[in-house]
Design a protein around this motif. Structure first.
Motif, PDB file in Angstrom:
ATOM      1  N   VAL A  71      34.466  -7.537   8.946  1.00 36.24           N
ATOM      2  CA  VAL A  71      33.874  -6.301   9.471  1.00 36.24           C
ATOM      3  C   VAL A  71      33.689  -6.438  10.978  1.00 36.24           C
ATOM      4  O   VAL A  71      33.347  -7.512  11.485  1.00 36.24           O
ATOM      5  CB  VAL A  71      32.522  -6.025   8.768  1.00 36.24           C
ATOM      6  N   TYR A  72      33.913  -5.322  11.658  1.00 36.06           N
ATOM      7  CA  TYR A  72      33.773  -5.258  13.120  1.00 36.06           C
ATOM      8  C   TYR A  72      32.470  -5.912  13.563  1.00 36.06           C
ATOM      9  O   TYR A  72      31.406  -5.655  13.014  1.00 36.06           O
ATOM     10  CB  TYR A  72      33.796  -3.792  13.573  1.00 36.06           C
ATOM     11  N   GLY A  73      32.578  -6.812  14.562  1.00 35.30           N
ATOM     12  CA  GLY A  73      31.403  -7.479  15.122  1.00 35.30           C
ATOM     13  C   GLY A  73      31.011  -8.752  14.403  1.00 35.30           C
ATOM     14  O   GLY A  73      30.230  -9.543  14.920  1.00 35.30           O
ATOM     15  N   ASP A  74      31.514  -8.971  13.197  1.00 37.81           N
ATOM     16  CA  ASP A  74      31.174 -10.181  12.453  1.00 37.81           C
ATOM     17  C   ASP A  74      31.967 -11.372  12.982  1.00 37.81           C
ATOM     18  O   ASP A  74      33.066 -11.227  13.516  1.00 37.81           O
ATOM     19  CB  ASP A  74      31.481 -10.032  10.963  1.00 37.81           C
ATOM     20  N   ALA A  75      31.402 -12.551  12.800  1.00 40.99           N
ATOM     21  CA  ALA A  75      32.095 -13.781  13.181  1.00 40.99           C
ATOM     22  C   ALA A  75      33.259 -14.019  12.217  1.00 40.99           C
ATOM     23  O   ALA A  75      33.176 -13.675  11.031  1.00 40.99           O
ATOM     24  CB  ALA A  75      31.142 -14.964  13.138  1.00 40.99           C
ATOM     25  N   ILE A  76      34.308 -14.565  12.738  1.00 41.42           N
ATOM     26  CA  ILE A  76      35.450 -14.936  11.897  1.00 41.42           C
ATOM     27  C   ILE A  76      35.339 -16.421  11.616  1.00 41.42           C
ATOM     28  O   ILE A  76      35.236 -17.228  12.538  1.00 41.42           O
ATOM     29  CB  ILE A  76      36.787 -14.657  12.601  1.00 41.42           C
ATOM     30  N   THR A  77      35.355 -16.770  10.353  1.00 39.05           N
ATOM     31  CA  THR A  77      35.314 -18.173   9.971  1.00 39.05           C
ATOM     32  C   THR A  77      36.692 -18.549   9.437  1.00 39.05           C
ATOM     33  O   THR A  77      37.051 -18.200   8.310  1.00 39.05           O
ATOM     34  CB  THR A  77      34.234 -18.433   8.899  1.00 39.05           C
ATOM     35  N   ALA A  78      37.436 -19.238  10.270  1.00 42.08           N
ATOM     36  CA  ALA A  78      38.786 -19.647   9.882  1.00 42.08           C
ATOM     37  C   ALA A  78      38.704 -20.851   8.950  1.00 42.08           C
ATOM     38  O   ALA A  78      37.900 -21.753   9.170  1.00 42.08           O
ATOM     39  CB  ALA A  78      39.598 -20.003  11.119  1.00 42.08           C
ATOM     40  N   PRO A  79      39.516 -20.865   7.905  1.00 38.53           N
ATOM     41  CA  PRO A  79      39.538 -22.037   7.035  1.00 38.53           C
ATOM     42  C   PRO A  79      40.148 -23.229   7.775  1.00 38.53           C
ATOM     43  O   PRO A  79      40.858 -23.058   8.769  1.00 38.53           O
ATOM     44  CB  PRO A  79      40.419 -21.598   5.862  1.00 38.53           C
ATOM     45  N   VAL A  80      39.859 -24.427   7.306  1.00 36.79           N
ATOM     46  CA  VAL A  80      40.467 -25.632   7.857  1.00 36.79           C
ATOM     47  C   VAL A  80      41.324 -26.223   6.735  1.00 36.79           C
ATOM     48  O   VAL A  80      40.837 -26.958   5.876  1.00 36.79           O
ATOM     49  CB  VAL A  80      39.410 -26.646   8.336  1.00 36.79           C
ATOM     50  N   PRO A  81      42.607 -25.879   6.718  1.00 34.53           N
ATOM     51  CA  PRO A  81      43.469 -26.318   5.623  1.00 34.53           C
ATOM     52  C   PRO A  81      43.884 -27.780   5.773  1.00 34.53           C
ATOM     53  O   PRO A  81      43.771 -28.373   6.849  1.00 34.53           O
ATOM     54  CB  PRO A  81      44.688 -25.401   5.759  1.00 34.53           C
TER      55      PRO A  81
ATOM     56  N   GLY B 171      50.255 -35.575   4.769  1.00 32.73           N
ATOM     57  CA  GLY B 171      51.173 -36.104   5.765  1.00 32.73           C
ATOM     58  C   GLY B 171      51.199 -35.349   7.079  1.00 32.73           C
ATOM     59  O   GLY B 171      52.000 -35.659   7.958  1.00 32.73           O
ATOM     60  N   TYR B 172      50.323 -34.358   7.227  1.00 34.60           N
ATOM     61  CA  TYR B 172      50.335 -33.541   8.440  1.00 34.60           C
ATOM     62  C   TYR B 172      48.934 -33.414   9.026  1.00 34.60           C
ATOM     63  O   TYR B 172      47.942 -33.498   8.319  1.00 34.60           O
ATOM     64  CB  TYR B 172      50.882 -32.141   8.142  1.00 34.60           C
ATOM     65  N   VAL B 173      48.881 -33.156  10.325  1.00 34.99           N
ATOM     66  CA  VAL B 173      47.642 -32.914  11.038  1.00 34.99           C
ATOM     67  C   VAL B 173      47.586 -31.416  11.350  1.00 34.99           C
ATOM     68  O   VAL B 173      48.542 -30.860  11.896  1.00 34.99           O
ATOM     69  CB  VAL B 173      47.609 -33.724  12.357  1.00 34.99           C
ATOM     70  N   PHE B 174      46.484 -30.779  10.971  1.00 41.22           N
ATOM     71  CA  PHE B 174      46.284 -29.367  11.275  1.00 41.22           C
ATOM     72  C   PHE B 174      45.943 -29.251  12.749  1.00 41.22           C
ATOM     73  O   PHE B 174      45.013 -29.883  13.240  1.00 41.22           O
ATOM     74  CB  PHE B 174      45.158 -28.795  10.407  1.00 41.22           C
ATOM     75  N   GLU B 175      46.700 -28.418  13.488  1.00 38.94           N
ATOM     76  CA  GLU B 175      46.495 -28.299  14.936  1.00 38.94           C
ATOM     77  C   GLU B 175      45.936 -26.949  15.364  1.00 38.94           C
ATOM     78  O   GLU B 175      45.790 -26.710  16.551  1.00 38.94           O
ATOM     79  CB  GLU B 175      47.792 -28.599  15.670  1.00 38.94           C
ATOM     80  N   GLY B 176      45.633 -26.084  14.422  1.00 36.92           N
ATOM     81  CA  GLY B 176      45.048 -24.798  14.776  1.00 36.92           C
ATOM     82  C   GLY B 176      45.837 -23.639  14.213  1.00 36.92           C
ATOM     83  O   GLY B 176      46.674 -23.806  13.328  1.00 36.92           O
ATOM     84  N   TRP B 177      45.534 -22.448  14.722  1.00 31.87           N
ATOM     85  CA  TRP B 177      46.136 -21.221  14.220  1.00 31.87           C
ATOM     86  C   TRP B 177      46.958 -20.536  15.297  1.00 31.87           C
ATOM     87  O   TRP B 177      46.644 -20.619  16.485  1.00 31.87           O
ATOM     88  CB  TRP B 177      45.044 -20.265  13.738  1.00 31.87           C
ATOM     89  N   SER B 178      47.975 -19.834  14.857  1.00 29.30           N
ATOM     90  CA  SER B 178      48.781 -19.026  15.767  1.00 29.30           C
ATOM     91  C   SER B 178      48.836 -17.616  15.202  1.00 29.30           C
ATOM     92  O   SER B 178      49.230 -17.441  14.047  1.00 29.30           O
ATOM     93  CB  SER B 178      50.189 -19.590  15.886  1.00 29.30           C
ATOM     94  N   PRO B 179      48.434 -16.620  15.993  1.00 26.30           N
ATOM     95  CA  PRO B 179      47.822 -16.755  17.314  1.00 26.30           C
ATOM     96  C   PRO B 179      46.428 -17.363  17.202  1.00 26.30           C
ATOM     97  O   PRO B 179      45.896 -17.523  16.105  1.00 26.30           O
ATOM     98  CB  PRO B 179      47.765 -15.314  17.818  1.00 26.30           C
ATOM     99  N   ALA B 180      45.830 -17.687  18.347  1.00 29.45           N
ATOM    100  CA  ALA B 180      44.479 -18.249  18.355  1.00 29.45           C
ATOM    101  C   ALA B 180      43.511 -17.266  17.703  1.00 29.45           C
ATOM    102  O   ALA B 180      43.629 -16.055  17.877  1.00 29.45           O
ATOM    103  CB  ALA B 180      44.049 -18.564  19.780  1.00 29.45           C
ATOM    104  N   VAL B 181      42.573 -17.802  16.949  1.00 29.50           N
ATOM    105  CA  VAL B 181      41.611 -16.969  16.231  1.00 29.50           C
ATOM    106  C   VAL B 181      40.456 -16.611  17.168  1.00 29.50           C
ATOM    107  O   VAL B 181      39.828 -17.498  17.750  1.00 29.50           O
ATOM    108  CB  VAL B 181      41.074 -17.711  14.989  1.00 29.50           C
TER     109      VAL B 181
ATOM    110  N   THR C  75      48.731 -17.980  11.307  1.00 33.22           N
ATOM    111  CA  THR C  75      49.559 -18.991  10.645  1.00 33.22           C
ATOM    112  C   THR C  75      49.117 -20.389  11.064  1.00 33.22           C
ATOM    113  O   THR C  75      48.986 -20.674  12.268  1.00 33.22           O
ATOM    114  CB  THR C  75      51.041 -18.789  11.005  1.00 33.22           C
ATOM    115  N   ALA C  76      48.898 -21.247  10.078  1.00 36.44           N
ATOM    116  CA  ALA C  76      48.498 -22.628  10.347  1.00 36.44           C
ATOM    117  C   ALA C  76      49.620 -23.352  11.094  1.00 36.44           C
ATOM    118  O   ALA C  76      50.796 -23.191  10.773  1.00 36.44           O
ATOM    119  CB  ALA C  76      48.192 -23.356   9.036  1.00 36.44           C
ATOM    120  N   GLN C  77      49.224 -24.143  12.095  1.00 34.88           N
ATOM    121  CA  GLN C  77      50.176 -24.944  12.880  1.00 34.88           C
ATOM    122  C   GLN C  77      49.988 -26.411  12.506  1.00 34.88           C
ATOM    123  O   GLN C  77      48.863 -26.911  12.477  1.00 34.88           O
ATOM    124  CB  GLN C  77      49.931 -24.739  14.384  1.00 34.88           C
ATOM    125  N   TRP C  78      51.098 -27.099  12.257  1.00 32.07           N
ATOM    126  CA  TRP C  78      51.058 -28.472  11.743  1.00 32.07           C
ATOM    127  C   TRP C  78      51.876 -29.404  12.626  1.00 32.07           C
ATOM    128  O   TRP C  78      52.850 -28.997  13.237  1.00 32.07           O
ATOM    129  CB  TRP C  78      51.623 -28.532  10.327  1.00 32.07           C
TER     130      TRP C  78
END
Length: 176
Positions: free
Chosen positions: A32-42, A46-56, A73-76
């Protein structure tokens, strides 16, 4: 004319956010507009999660019309490990950086006087298809050696029978 009062009713805009992750399936949230976005940490083996594209963004503020959809999209990056080789004597065997999902051929052709190189302890993996540990972790492999044997023919030069001895390299030999 009769006076009328009208009250405006407002509802916050809402957006659909899709998180593209590997397992078990993509996650879809309504924000909802104005609410914080809580991105999951997948996680992904064998991989290191490097963030999201585009940036959240930290929160949703006027990203578009009500009902708009956003996809992140998760970046690995594949984990890397260091293979260190010990017990190599005068052989130069540099550390090797190997990558999850790749292949590796262990060093061969090591030379040591009186010995034969027989492999590594533990065995060096050739296909890096299992998560070996933490990203950047160092794994040591010790060279294994077997002592060579030599065959000696002994003739006492007085016409007696020749004796044959097989002894390991550097072993003491006593007179027959």
């Amino acid at each position: 004319a009769e006076e009328q009062t009208f009250a405006a009713t407002w509802s916050k805009l809402s957006y659909t956010v899709t998180w593209i992750v590997p397992d078990p399936e993509n996650q879809v949230d309504t924000v909802v507009y104005g609410d914080a976005i809580t991105a999951p940490v997948p996680t992904k083996t064998g991989y290191v999660f490097e963030g999201w594209s585009p940036a959240v963004p930290t929160d949703i503020t006027d990203l578009g019309d009500n009902g708009d959809e956003f996809t992140f999209t998760a970046q690995w990056r594949a984990e890397t490990y260091v293979f260190r080789f010990t017990n190599v004597f005068d052989n130069e065997v540099p550390d090797a950086t190997v990558t999850y999902g790749g292949t590796y051929t262990a060093p061969t052709g090591l030379v040591r006087v009186g010995f034969t190189h027989t492999g590594w302890d533990p065995t060096v993996p050739t296909a890096i298809t299992e998560d070996l540990g933490e990203d950047g972790e160092v794994f040591e492999f010790a060279a294994k050696w077997s002592r060579n044997s030599h065959t000696l023919l002994i003739d006492n030069d007085n016409g007696s029978e020749v004796e044959t001895l097989t002894r390991p390299f550097e072993a003491q030999i006593s007179e027959p």
